[in-house]
Enzyme design. Structure first.
Site: not given
Ligand code: VG1
Ligand code: CO
Length: 565
Positions: A114-115, A280, A282, A284-285, A380
């Site tokens: 992801s990010h 981001d 992937d 989804d953000r 998302k």
């Molecule tokens: C973080 C965010 C959470 C989100 C997750 C995956 O998780 O706080 O809200 O669903 O990333 O997002 P954590 O456990 O690090 O707080 V993504 O865009 O990285 O799939």
């Molecule tokens: Co993401």
């Protein structure tokens, strides 16, 4: 076609436990002999692999193409009937969710962290999604984890690698492999949801006073943004930037917030652009950021919910319910209360929304972490949120032909009806695990002993006092399957309705990451000046008190957060 299969002996690796969203580790960890293979075989041991159809795709980060080949080899040997793979291994997370649903696949494997940054020294990730298109629920991820602890061998088929750059149907040993266009199905999906003709006419009639800039941060959304904004909506090519997916995202953090998406923030401010947005790695953000206007994700989802009728998908299907993750501000609850919708508070992580959507009780939901979406898929969806905002602005401007309604006008109109939840999150990334655990223990002690309850705290700089009204550890019982998730964050509430939450991240790859979330609500009766205040100002006193109460700086041995959003 004849093929040979091999069974390769292996030994378990420690720590292959999927976190908030899949297994995320440094690339070097995944590159260890058998490491990736073990995890993939464990997925196949935990699902009904024989005769299944699975989707594979990801954000194109470093180590993705190799991993696609590994999945094909092991999956084919485990009896997968068909793989649907994004061209060049590229599919955004929302696109995978859509493809699983549209083609009735049994699930999908997403290659993304992801990010998190990418590249040989950065992060890689593998996530399993189930047949509703959403992230595997905890009972499945736990099963995968249990398998990783006892694995003794994995199966592979011997076949030459598949050319991922050629769209078409191929056979691979006993398995069919279909390489598909990464973007086309997703564009069709969004066209079925939003009022594209309205958006297009709004954008073309305001080409001078409403300019758009989308920043892909060199993640996966680039080709999708080109298709949507340039090819379909007719915006100039200069409306998109950093839209070539790169295996290392150009060296940055592909995370759309005020710190890491500075390429967007800088360009918007420099050129005075009315509507900026970013996504981001992937896809989804999302972040919505225009000239002098930053929309917190908690406000964003509330505003989309308020304006749902402007979006054909909701106008036709109705809004079945609203939801947010626990640390997300309560702005969306207020919309639900006013409009009479059912609403839910779930733990952090999109997987918790899926059951509610499948049961027809949830339409629009979001997380404070720049995640916004709806029941059109089970992830998302960054570009969905950006187009939702364009659709809403186009509708608002249809009602206001003489004066341009921009992001700020929409925000202030919303606060005037519902009041405003000032919200901020402090992230302390990659701190020593021992310190993070000590902080959790300290809060647990306060929770058990009641030592903080009813204590009053004065902020040194603003003079405001806050009285602790309660402390609890958030646990959730899923209303549909009754599964229970405990220890989802420690919450401190104050007598004025303010709230502070402490949580450990489940997506980091080194050490621990502590998140502190603060929220303070000001009602609609407050003065316009108060409602329009800078968020940092509005929260200053509460943040000081939260830091003091938790002794966070002492426990973590750091003075400042890594990221403030
Ligand atoms: C973080 C965010 C959470 C989100 C997750 C995956 O998780 O706080 O809200 O669903 O990333 O997002 P954590 O456990 O690090 O707080 V993504 O865009 O990285 O799939
Ligand atoms: Co993401």
């Amino acid at each position: 076609m004849p093929h040979t299969m091999q069974e390769i002996p292996t030994k378990p690796f420690d720590g292959q436990k999927p976190g908030t969203s899949g297994l995320r580790k440094r690339v070097k960890v995944f590159q260890q002999e058998h490491y990736t293979e073990n995890f993939i075989q464990s997925i196949f041991n935990s699902i009904e692999a024989k005769g299944s159809t699975l989707v594979i795709g990801g954000d194109g980060r470093y180590f993705s193409p190799e991993t696609v080949q590994t999945i094909l080899k092991i999956g084919s040997a485990n009896g997968v009937e068909k793989f649907i793979v994004g061209k060049d291994s590229i599919l955004s997370t929302p696109a995978v969710s859509n493809i699983i649903r549209k083609y009735k696949a049994n699930g999908g494997i997403l290659l993304t962290a992801s990010h998190n940054p990418g590249g040989p020294d950065k992060d890689f990730g593998i996530k399993y999604n189930v047949s509703n298109g959403g992230p595997a629920p905890e009972n499945v991820t736990n099963k995968i984890y249990e398998n990783t602890k006892t694995i003794v061998s994995y199966k592979v088929i011997e076949a030459p690698p598949v050319d991922l750059s050629k769209i078409g149907e191929f056979s691979y040993g006993p398995t069919k492999v279909s390489i598909i266009d990464s973007v086309a199905d997703y564009v069709v999906l969004l066209e079925s949801i939003f009022d594209f003709p309205l958006i297009k006419s709004f954008l073309s009639s305001h080409s001078n006073d409403f300019r758009v800039l989308f920043d892909g941060l060199n993640g996966v959304t680039g080709p999708y943004a080109q298709a949507l904004f340039v090819d379909v909506l007719g915006l100039p090519k200069s409306s998109i930037q950093n839209c070539i997916p790169l295996p290392d995202f150009g060296g940055g953090h592909p995370d759309p917030n005020l710190i890491y998406a500075h390429t967007l923030v800088d360009a918007v401010e420099k050129d005075g652009i009315e509507f900026g947005a970013a996504s981001d790695g992937d896809g989804d953000r999302n972040m919505i950021y225009g000239k002098g206007a930053f929309v917190t994700p908690s406000d964003s989802v509330a505003i989309i919910a308020h304006w749902a009728d402007a979006i054909p998908y909701f106008k036709k299907g109705g809004v079945k319910g609203l939801a947010r993750s626990m640390p997300t501000s309560k702005a969306i609850d207020l919309v639900a209360q006013k409009k009479g919708f059912e609403y839910f508070e779930v733990p952090t992580g999109w997987k918790f929304f899926g059951n509610l959507m499948d049961a027809g009780r949830l339409s629009i939901c979001g997380e404070e972490s720049f995640g916004t979406g709806s029941d059109h898929i089970r992830e998302k969806d960054g570009l969905w949120a950006v187009v939702a905002w364009l659709n809403i602005l186009a509708a608002a401007n249809r009602e206001s032909p003489n004066r341009l309604v921009g992001i700020n006008e929409l925000l202030y109109a919303h606060y005037a009806i519902y009041g405003r939840s000032f919200f901020s999150r402090y992230d302390y990334e990659e701190v020593p695990s021992a310190g993070a655990n000590a902080l959790v223990a300290h809060l647990n002690h306060a929770l058990d002993s009641g030592s903080l309850t009813n204590t009053t705290h004065k902020s040194a700089s603003t003079g405001t006092t806050f009285t602790v009204s309660g402390l609890y550890d958030f646990a959730y019982t899923d209303p549909i399957d009754k599964s229970v998730s405990k220890n989802q964050g420690q919450v401190i509430t104050f007598s004025d309705g303010s709230r502070v939450v402490f949580r450990l991240s489940g997506t980091g790859s080194e050490g621990a990451t502590v998140r502190m979330y603060v929220e303070r609500y000001v009602g609609p009766e407050a003065s316009a000046e108060e409602l329009k205040r800078d968020a940092a100002e509005g929260l200053k006193g509460l943040i000081e008190v939260a830091l003091e109460l938790s002794k966070l700086k002492e426990f973590l041995g750091v003075d400042k957060p890594t990221v403030i959003t």
